[in-house]
Design a protein around this motif. Structure first.
Motif, mmCIF file in Angstrom:
data_model
loop_
_atom_site.group_PDB
_atom_site.id
_atom_site.type_symbol
_atom_site.label_atom_id
_atom_site.label_comp_id
_atom_site.label_asym_id
_atom_site.label_seq_id
_atom_site.Cartn_x
_atom_site.Cartn_y
_atom_site.Cartn_z
ATOM 1 N N LEU A 181 34.853 20.023 -21.777
ATOM 2 C CA LEU A 181 33.958 20.169 -22.918
ATOM 3 C C LEU A 181 32.607 20.678 -22.453
ATOM 4 N N HIS A 182 32.044 21.611 -23.228
ATOM 5 C CA HIS A 182 30.724 22.141 -22.902
ATOM 6 C C HIS A 182 30.012 22.533 -24.189
ATOM 7 N N GLN A 183 28.883 21.870 -24.451
ATOM 8 C CA GLN A 183 28.056 22.189 -25.621
ATOM 9 C C GLN A 183 28.877 22.200 -26.908
ATOM 10 N N GLY A 184 29.749 21.216 -27.044
ATOM 11 C CA GLY A 184 30.519 21.088 -28.273
ATOM 12 C C GLY A 184 31.753 21.964 -28.344
ATOM 13 N N ARG A 185 31.964 22.814 -27.351
ATOM 14 C CA ARG A 185 33.153 23.669 -27.329
ATOM 15 C C ARG A 185 34.173 23.104 -26.335
ATOM 16 N N THR A 186 35.447 23.290 -26.643
ATOM 17 C CA THR A 186 36.521 22.764 -25.803
ATOM 18 C C THR A 186 37.190 23.907 -25.048
ATOM 19 N N TYR A 187 37.415 23.685 -23.762
ATOM 20 C CA TYR A 187 38.061 24.684 -22.913
ATOM 21 C C TYR A 187 39.223 24.043 -22.170
ATOM 22 N N LEU A 188 40.224 24.870 -21.863
ATOM 23 C CA LEU A 188 41.323 24.453 -20.994
ATOM 24 C C LEU A 188 41.165 25.152 -19.653
ATOM 25 N N VAL A 189 41.344 24.404 -18.561
ATOM 26 C CA VAL A 189 41.268 25.003 -17.229
ATOM 27 C C VAL A 189 42.579 25.718 -16.934
ATOM 28 N N LYS A 190 42.490 27.024 -16.734
ATOM 29 C CA LYS A 190 43.689 27.809 -16.429
ATOM 30 C C LYS A 190 44.025 27.731 -14.940
ATOM 31 N N ARG A 191 42.968 27.721 -14.085
ATOM 32 C CA ARG A 191 43.240 27.670 -12.642
ATOM 33 C C ARG A 191 42.015 27.152 -11.902
ATOM 34 N N LEU A 192 42.265 26.231 -10.986
ATOM 35 C CA LEU A 192 41.224 25.754 -10.080
ATOM 36 C C LEU A 192 41.440 26.418 -8.729
ATOM 37 N N ASP A 193 40.486 27.248 -8.328
ATOM 38 C CA ASP A 193 40.556 27.952 -7.047
ATOM 39 C C ASP A 193 39.659 27.227 -6.060
ATOM 40 N N LEU A 194 40.258 26.389 -5.220
ATOM 41 C CA LEU A 194 39.470 25.593 -4.275
ATOM 42 C C LEU A 194 38.844 26.463 -3.191
ATOM 43 N N ALA A 195 39.517 27.530 -2.805
ATOM 44 C CA ALA A 195 38.989 28.390 -1.748
ATOM 45 C C ALA A 195 37.681 29.047 -2.173
ATOM 46 N N ASP A 196 37.612 29.494 -3.433
ATOM 47 C CA ASP A 196 36.406 30.167 -3.918
ATOM 48 C C ASP A 196 35.506 29.251 -4.736
ATOM 49 N N SER A 197 35.890 27.981 -4.866
ATOM 50 C CA SER A 197 35.102 26.999 -5.614
ATOM 51 C C SER A 197 34.837 27.471 -7.043
ATOM 52 N N VAL A 198 35.905 27.895 -7.733
ATOM 53 C CA VAL A 198 35.793 28.392 -9.107
ATOM 54 C C VAL A 198 36.904 27.771 -9.946
ATOM 55 N N ALA A 199 36.547 27.332 -11.148
ATOM 56 C CA ALA A 199 37.537 26.901 -12.135
ATOM 57 C C ALA A 199 37.470 27.869 -13.307
ATOM 58 N N LEU A 200 38.571 28.566 -13.561
ATOM 59 C CA LEU A 200 38.621 29.530 -14.653
ATOM 60 C C LEU A 200 39.122 28.823 -15.911
ATOM 61 N N VAL A 201 38.374 28.991 -17.014
ATOM 62 C CA VAL A 201 38.697 28.282 -18.249
ATOM 63 C C VAL A 201 38.778 29.271 -19.402
ATOM 64 N N GLU A 202 39.450 28.839 -20.466
ATOM 65 C CA GLU A 202 39.467 29.622 -21.696
ATOM 66 C C GLU A 202 39.288 28.670 -22.868
#
Length: 857
Positions: free
Chosen positions: A586-607
């Motif tokens: 959740l961010h600022q009242g909007r809901t996102y699903l995490v599509k992929r957590l990339d531990l190597a690049d320290s990035v979580a891609l959400v939609e």
């Protein structure tokens, strides 16, 4: 099979001449400004009236288990010390304050005498003014030096928001003094083009321990003119510096004192704390100095009505058919909605970022059904927002544009939120000190206030709402921190050596563990000893060896996959449990699903998405005993304290229906394990004890597991921790003890002092645990006593009656131990080199194969 639960961290005599009492018939120190509008506080409904309106709905009144009335208190005035400059007294009077409270005058006297002092008084008691008066006066003295910078002061806050709020307050107060007082914030949000001005010209710099650790101290030659003139160091909200974070800050302050000494400065430390046990002892442990104590709160207080609220049972059934209560999140959202409709200015404190967002979203949806304009007057406030988002929310709160705010503890710490009428606390915040700090956010203008603690469905909250004496008749806790923890100390010795080569004379400053650690750091190639001392050997920055908040690793960036937009960040330590594949974010009242957590690049891609559920991670844990420091007989069994190694892995996550918490399904995850060397308390039981307790082999695993769940939930009542700081394991036959064993451990490398506090208070701690289980009205166990929604074993097996009988037998021969020492025992010694990896505090646990399969809480 094993079961475990992982964590998610005497009064000095005042001089009779230091305070001159002044008798006043009026309790307030403020006088109305001639141009101010008439006071409207009397038009506000009383706290009792507000509470009556909240309980008017069907079934609402039965949810209140206790109401505590704290009567108003008159204030005691004094006069400022005559060494405070008249200009400063004038600006204070222009702000509407005729006379200081007695504790403000006493603290100022100590500061002017060159004595470090801690002010430990209640919320809204004027602690800021107590240190600002001597600081501003001394800055004016320094402004008369030839270079206009003869004196400087440094202000440290635990959060950026608090530092920004304090800058606003200082600027407003000191405006008539012109440019002789030049406050400036220096943190990660400060634009690069402004930083040089701050270093060269600001004489009151507001920052945080993180920036001091990573920015100021490593670059101290660029700060030489500021540090050379440093007279005061203000440490605000110092009670928050506990556990591993507090231990890191203690070493950062020792590095600051050492660098200042290099430039010929010996600053006085002025600390402000919420009411705490032994504040001078804790402040001395934090700073390494002798600290005077001012704890007699002389400020007035309005009436406070404090209600304990237990959500009702629902028709739903959870794991193993257990009854389920309505969630504290849903209940708090309802109350925030009702209060907003009434026009009652309210802050709802929620323990997690996700919880704060949920409370705000639910309240906004329900307010929109009443009046669309009201929905815009409620928002969430939490860490992880971008700087501009935080600033906008703070401004809206100050202006009154927002009526309701769902906030994490980021708003607990001293931010001046005037005019609040009510505070909602969604779940016990972990310590009585935090509970009173949060409750004190309301009524800050002297008017009456309402505070409501909404119980979560867990053992501690259930125990507290039915045992109000544990909240209202017990003192606040002592602050636990351990600067000698080698996992904390080692990287700070490296950072200190990079700032200035370490010499023999420096070793005492950093504590008794230094002689043992230095050879290990030399062996690891981090330090090199030469005739003149120890030198940092690497090209990289030594300050980057550790994250002082105990989080470690690069923050994981949360990025919207479709646009590449950065939404925020999450600590690396929490990423496995909060932004794993499939997690709801959740961010600022909007809901996102995490599509992929990339531990190597320290990035979580959400939609962006709108799933009808939330997610909770589960993990497995194994534990082994490294060394037993202390063990004592406990009947036939043993109570032990020592060093352990914990291996943890997030293995799955649950999908839970919003509002009800009903489990919809479980999905597997493939994430790497983490290891942790830490401190633990554990107890064993023998066959004879099991026989006397009538716990047969079929019941044993469930009885141990149930006792472990409940004991983890109850420990925050006895130590300054919450359940995310600690973990646990229960094993019917542990390979190291060869007996049925229950472990409870610190969730931080090297320990944080919590397990030791559990060892020292074991009789009282486990007695409360037994009472919490035995008094619960359920038949076979529920979330209010022995079930955990985060249990990796699916709360199986659990045996409620077996746990009660087992704890009864254990307590029948429990020894009485001496009170915990002021200085914790030395923690586990790390292997040479960098500190061991930290296990992330996990939101949940899961079963694992093998003889030791802990389930994490």
């Amino acid at each position: 099979m094993a079961f475990n639960h992982l964590p998610a961290v005497a009064h000095d005599a005042l001089s009779p001449l230091s305070v001159t009492p002044v008798t006043h018939s009026m309790p307030m120190a403020r006088k109305p400004s001639p141009s101010a509008p008439p006071e409207t506080g009397g038009m506000r409904p009383s706290p009792g009236t507000v509470l009556d309106r909240l309980t008017a709905g069907a079934g609402r009144a039965t949810r209140i288990t206790h109401t505590e009335h704290l009567p108003p208190r008159a204030g005691r005035h004094a006069v400022w010390p005559d060494r405070i400059r008249p200009e400063v007294i004038n600006v204070i009077q222009r702000a509407g304050i005729d006379h200081p409270w007695a504790h403000q005058a006493a603290a100022a006297e100590h500061a002017l005498d060159g004595e470090s002092v801690v002010i430990a008084t209640g919320t809204a008691s004027g602690k800021s003014l107590a240190y600002l008066a001597p600081v501003l006066s001394t800055l004016l003295d320094g402004s008369e030096a030839a270079n206009g910078r003869g004196t400087t002061a440094l202000y440290l806050a635990p959060t950026k928001a608090l530092a920004a709020d304090q800058r606003r307050a200082v600027r407003a107060l000191a405006e008539p003094l012109g440019n002789r007082v030049r406050p400036a914030v220096y943190d990660g949000d400060t634009p690069v083009e402004e930083r040089e001005w701050v270093r060269q010209y600001a004489n009151y710099v507001l920052t945080n321990p993180d920036m001091l650790h990573r920015g100021i101290l490593p670059s101290h030659p660029r700060w030489s003119s500021f540090l050379r003139s440093l007279r005061y160091v203000v440490i605000d909200e110092c009670h928050t510096y506990r556990g591993v974070f507090g231990s890191h800050v203690a070493q950062v302050l020792r590095r600051l004192r050492r660098v200042c000494a290099r430039y010929g400065a010996n600053p006085v430390f002025l600390l402000a704390s919420a009411t705490a046990a032994e504040p001078a002892v804790a402040a001395g442990r934090l700073t390494g100095l002798t600290v005077r104590e001012v704890a007699d709160d002389a400020s007035p207080r309005g009436e406070l009505v404090f209600a304990l609220w237990e959500p009702p049972l629902t028709e739903l059934h959870g794991e193993k058919g257990a009854p389920v209560r309505r969630t504290a999140t849903a209940e708090t959202a309802d109350l925030l909605t009702d209060l907003t409709v009434q026009g009652v200015r309210t802050v709802a404190f929620v323990r997690s970022r996700r919880g704060a967002e949920l409370v705000a979203v639910i309240a906004q949806e329900r307010l929109a059904e009443v009046d669309r304009s009201l929905a815009r007057r409620v928002a969430a406030y939490r860490g992880g927002y971008l700087p501009e988002e935080r600033r906008a929310l703070e401004n809206a709160l100050h202006s009154g544009e927002l009526l309701g705010l769902a906030a994490t503890t980021a708003l607990e710490l001293g931010i001046d939120v005037s005019g609040l009428d009510a505070v909602l606390i969604a779940g016990y915040p972990g310590t009585r000190a935090s509970l009173w700090q949060q409750a004190g956010r309301a009524g800050r203008s002297g008017q009456g206030a309402l505070a409501v603690l909404v119980a979560r469905d867990d053992p501690l909250d259930t125990y507290l709402v039915h045992h109000p004496e544990a909240l209202f008749q017990q003192p606040v806790e002592s602050t636990v921190l351990d600067p000698d923890n080698p996992y904390v100390l080692a990287p700070h010795l490296c950072a200190a050596a990079a700032e200035l080569p370490l010499t023999e004379d420096d070793l005492t400053l950093f504590g008794p563990a230094v002689p043992e650690l230095l050879p290990q750091l030399e062996t690891a190639g981090l330090l090199r000893r030469r005739a003149s001392g120890w030198y940092w050997t690497r090209r990289e920055r030594a300050a980057d060896l550790t994250d002082i908040r105990g989080e470690g690793g690069r923050p994981v960036q949360i990025v919207e996959a479709a646009t590449g937009r950065l939404l925020g960040t999450v600590d690396e330590a929490a990423s496995h449990t909060s932004v794993h594949d499939g997690a709801v974010h959740l961010h600022q009242g909007r809901t996102y699903l995490v599509k992929r957590l990339d531990l190597a690049d320290s990035v979580a891609l959400v939609e962006e998405a709108a799933p009808p559920y939330s997610t909770t991670a589960r993990d497995t844990t194994a534990i082994s005993v490294l060394e037993t420091d202390t063990e004592i007989p406990w009947g036939d069994g043993r109570l032990c304290y020592g060093s352990v190694e914990v291996t943890n892995q997030v293995v799955s996550f649950l999908r839970r229906r919003l509002v009800t918490g009903e489990v919809l399904g479980e999905s597997k995850l493939d994430l790497p394990p983490r290891t942790l060397r830490t401190r633990a308390v554990w107890w064993t039981v023998t066959e004879d004890q099991l026989d006397r307790a009538r716990v047969d082999p079929e019941q044993l695993g469930g009885a141990l597991h149930a006792a472990e769940h409940a004991s983890i939930g109850m420990l925050p009542l006895f130590a300054t921790c919450d359940r995310w700081d600690i973990g646990g394991v229960s094993v019917p036959l542990h390979p190291d003890t060869l007996l049925p064993t229950v472990f409870v451990y610190d969730g931080h490398p090297g320990g944080a002092g919590f397990a030791e506090r559990a060892f020292r208070t074991a009789r009282e701690w486990l007695s409360a645990t037994r009472e919490a289980i035995a008094s619960c009205e359920c038949d076979a166990g529920c979330p209010s006593c022995i079930q955990s929604p985060k249990c990796g074993n699916g709360n199986d097996p659990l045996h409620k009656r077996g746990a009660v009988r087992l704890l009864t037998e254990l307590l029948s021969s429990a020894p009485r131990l001496p009170a915990p020492p002021a200085v914790p025992a030395s923690p586990a010694t790390p292997a040479p080199g960098a500190p061991a990896a930290q296990v992330a505090p996990a939101a949940s646990g899961a079963a694992a194969a093998g003889p030791v399969a802990p389930s994490v809480e």
